[in-house]
Design a protein around this motif. Structure first.
Motif, PDB file in Angstrom:
ATOM      1  N   GLY A   5       0.835  -1.186   0.000  1.00  0.00           N
ATOM      2  CA  GLY A   5       0.000   0.000   0.000  1.00  0.00           C
ATOM      3  C   GLY A   5       0.870   1.236   0.000  1.00  0.00           C
ATOM      4  O   GLY A   5       2.046   1.192  -0.348  1.00  0.00           O
ATOM      5  N   LEU A   6       0.274   2.334   0.414  1.00  0.00           N
ATOM      6  CA  LEU A   6       1.012   3.596   0.527  1.00  0.00           C
ATOM      7  C   LEU A   6       1.405   3.819   1.980  1.00  0.00           C
ATOM      8  O   LEU A   6       0.623   3.529   2.888  1.00  0.00           O
ATOM      9  N   VAL A   7       2.608   4.355   2.181  1.00  0.00           N
ATOM     10  CA  VAL A   7       3.028   4.738   3.522  1.00  0.00           C
ATOM     11  C   VAL A   7       2.218   5.980   3.885  1.00  0.00           C
ATOM     12  O   VAL A   7       2.271   6.993   3.195  1.00  0.00           O
ATOM     13  N   GLU A   8       1.426   5.866   4.948  1.00  0.00           N
ATOM     14  CA  GLU A   8       0.518   6.949   5.324  1.00  0.00           C
ATOM     15  C   GLU A   8       1.296   8.180   5.769  1.00  0.00           C
ATOM     16  O   GLU A   8       2.274   8.078   6.519  1.00  0.00           O
ATOM     17  N   ASP A   9       0.851   9.337   5.302  1.00  0.00           N
ATOM     18  CA  ASP A   9       1.491  10.612   5.603  1.00  0.00           C
ATOM     19  C   ASP A   9       1.481  10.873   7.108  1.00  0.00           C
ATOM     20  O   ASP A   9       0.467  10.705   7.773  1.00  0.00           O
ATOM     21  N   GLY A  10       2.620  11.271   7.647  1.00  0.00           N
ATOM     22  CA  GLY A  10       2.731  11.637   9.058  1.00  0.00           C
ATOM     23  C   GLY A  10       2.928  10.470  10.010  1.00  0.00           C
ATOM     24  O   GLY A  10       2.923  10.664  11.221  1.00  0.00           O
ATOM     25  N   THR A  11       3.106   9.255   9.494  1.00  0.00           N
ATOM     26  CA  THR A  11       3.240   8.096  10.387  1.00  0.00           C
ATOM     27  C   THR A  11       4.651   7.534  10.467  1.00  0.00           C
ATOM     28  O   THR A  11       4.922   6.691  11.320  1.00  0.00           O
ATOM     29  N   LEU A  12       5.554   7.987   9.609  1.00  0.00           N
ATOM     30  CA  LEU A  12       6.912   7.452   9.577  1.00  0.00           C
ATOM     31  C   LEU A  12       7.707   7.980  10.767  1.00  0.00           C
ATOM     32  O   LEU A  12       7.934   9.179  10.895  1.00  0.00           O
ATOM     33  N   VAL A  13       8.097   7.043  11.655  1.00  0.00           N
ATOM     34  CA  VAL A  13       8.864   7.412  12.855  1.00  0.00           C
ATOM     35  C   VAL A  13      10.113   6.542  12.899  1.00  0.00           C
ATOM     36  O   VAL A  13      10.028   5.319  12.958  1.00  0.00           O
ATOM     37  N   ARG A  14      11.256   7.207  12.880  1.00  0.00           N
ATOM     38  CA  ARG A  14      12.523   6.481  12.965  1.00  0.00           C
ATOM     39  C   ARG A  14      12.950   6.442  14.429  1.00  0.00           C
ATOM     40  O   ARG A  14      13.108   7.467  15.061  1.00  0.00           O
ATOM     41  N   GLY A  15      13.119   5.223  14.937  1.00  0.00           N
ATOM     42  CA  GLY A  15      13.513   5.035  16.331  1.00  0.00           C
ATOM     43  C   GLY A  15      15.014   4.945  16.463  1.00  0.00           C
ATOM     44  O   GLY A  15      15.769   5.389  15.600  1.00  0.00           O
ATOM     45  N   GLU A  16      15.440   4.316  17.556  1.00  0.00           N
ATOM     46  CA  GLU A  16      16.871   4.142  17.789  1.00  0.00           C
ATOM     47  C   GLU A  16      17.452   3.151  16.795  1.00  0.00           C
ATOM     48  O   GLU A  16      16.825   2.145  16.465  1.00  0.00           O
ATOM     49  N   GLY A  17      18.642   3.430  16.317  1.00  0.00           N
ATOM     50  CA  GLY A  17      19.304   2.525  15.378  1.00  0.00           C
ATOM     51  C   GLY A  17      18.538   2.436  14.070  1.00  0.00           C
ATOM     52  O   GLY A  17      18.263   3.433  13.424  1.00  0.00           O
ATOM     53  N   THR A  18      18.154   1.214  13.721  1.00  0.00           N
ATOM     54  CA  THR A  18      17.472   0.996  12.447  1.00  0.00           C
ATOM     55  C   THR A  18      15.996   0.654  12.642  1.00  0.00           C
ATOM     56  O   THR A  18      15.351   0.149  11.720  1.00  0.00           O
ATOM     57  N   HIS A  19      15.449   0.921  13.813  1.00  0.00           N
ATOM     58  CA  HIS A  19      14.040   0.618  14.078  1.00  0.00           C
ATOM     59  C   HIS A  19      13.141   1.708  13.483  1.00  0.00           C
ATOM     60  O   HIS A  19      13.363   2.892  13.694  1.00  0.00           O
ATOM     61  N   VAL A  20      12.131   1.278  12.711  1.00  0.00           N
ATOM     62  CA  VAL A  20      11.219   2.204  12.045  1.00  0.00           C
ATOM     63  C   VAL A  20       9.786   1.727  12.241  1.00  0.00           C
ATOM     64  O   VAL A  20       9.521   0.532  12.192  1.00  0.00           O
ATOM     65  N   THR A  21       8.880   2.667  12.478  1.00  0.00           N
ATOM     66  CA  THR A  21       7.457   2.345  12.501  1.00  0.00           C
ATOM     67  C   THR A  21       6.741   3.298  11.542  1.00  0.00           C
ATOM     68  O   THR A  21       7.160   4.442  11.356  1.00  0.00           O
ATOM     69  N   PHE A  22       5.675   2.799  10.941  1.00  0.00           N
ATOM     70  CA  PHE A  22       4.848   3.603  10.046  1.00  0.00           C
ATOM     71  C   PHE A  22       3.550   2.853   9.827  1.00  0.00           C
ATOM     72  O   PHE A  22       3.370   1.739  10.328  1.00  0.00           O
ATOM     73  N   SER A  23       2.630   3.459   9.094  1.00  0.00           N
ATOM     74  CA  SER A  23       1.368   2.805   8.765  1.00  0.00           C
ATOM     75  C   SER A  23       1.238   2.703   7.254  1.00  0.00           C
ATOM     76  O   SER A  23       1.675   3.585   6.519  1.00  0.00           O
ATOM     77  N   VAL A  24       0.615   1.611   6.809  1.00  0.00           N
ATOM     78  CA  VAL A  24       0.385   1.378   5.389  1.00  0.00           C
ATOM     79  C   VAL A  24      -1.121   1.434   5.156  1.00  0.00           C
ATOM     80  O   VAL A  24      -1.899   0.856   5.916  1.00  0.00           O
ATOM     81  N   THR A  25      -1.521   2.153   4.120  1.00  0.00           N
ATOM     82  CA  THR A  25      -2.944   2.297   3.818  1.00  0.00           C
ATOM     83  C   THR A  25      -3.220   1.992   2.347  1.00  0.00           C
ATOM     84  O   THR A  25      -2.337   2.139   1.509  1.00  0.00           O
ATOM     85  N   ASP A  26      -4.450   1.569   2.099  1.00  0.00           N
ATOM     86  CA  ASP A  26      -4.912   1.420   0.725  1.00  0.00           C
ATOM     87  C   ASP A  26      -6.037   2.417   0.452  1.00  0.00           C
ATOM     88  O   ASP A  26      -6.739   2.329  -0.532  1.00  0.00           O
ATOM     89  N   GLY A  27      -6.217   3.351   1.364  1.00  0.00           N
ATOM     90  CA  GLY A  27      -7.262   4.353   1.243  1.00  0.00           C
ATOM     91  C   GLY A  27      -8.505   3.999   2.036  1.00  0.00           C
ATOM     92  O   GLY A  27      -9.251   4.871   2.458  1.00  0.00           O
TER      93      GLY A  27
END
Length: 150
Positions: free
Chosen positions: A62-84
């Motif tokens: 899907g698309l990486v939802e706007d405003g949800t990409l958060v880079r944590g410590e090291g290489t840890h990443v969280t985000f949300s995926v949407t299809d609308g």
């Protein structure tokens, strides 16, 4: 002479039976080996409608939802995926592709753990105009897809 014909016929049946058993055994072994190698594609709407089995490995796109990409410590990443229509939270530990970003198409391989998709691999588009076919199709179904500007 009749005994020789019966012996040849018996031998042919034995060879055929051994070949059939070998073919069935090899087909079964190949199927068993491939059981974890087949990763089905799902969009967030399909994941919400039909939740995967615990530990089932699949591809989420899907698309990486706007405003949800958060880079944590090291290489840890969280985000949300949407299809609308639906949104799935994603967590990933590793190096993201260079063109990965918000409002961009992506496909991740992983499994659901407690309502969050834990990705083991993330793929992103390889240039500014490309979007994976599966992602494009699911976005078109929900009416979110917009043709790229030329």
């Amino acid at each position: 002479m009749a005994g020789l014909k019966n012996l040849k016929k018996t031998r042919r049946i034995q060879v055929f039976a051994v070949a059939a058993v070998a073919l069935a055994l090899s087909t079964g072994m190949i199927g068993y080996a491939m059981r974890d190698g087949i990763n089905l594609y799902r969009d967030p709407s399909k994941v919400k409608a039909e939740p995967p089995r615990e530990g089932e490995i699949f591809r989420l796109g899907g698309l990486v939802e706007d405003g949800t990409l958060v880079r944590g410590e090291g290489t840890h990443v969280t985000f949300s995926v949407t299809d609308g229509a639906e949104t799935i939270p994603v967590t990933f530990e590793g190096v993201l592709p260079d063109l990965f970003g918000e409002n961009q198409g992506m496909i991740g391989t992983g499994s659901m753990v407690g309502g969050t998709f834990v990705a083991t691999e993330i793929l992103a588009k390889h240039d500014e105009t490309y979007m994976p076919k599966e992602v494009m199709d699911s976005l078109k179904e929900t009416g979110v897809y917009k043709e790229p500007e030329s």
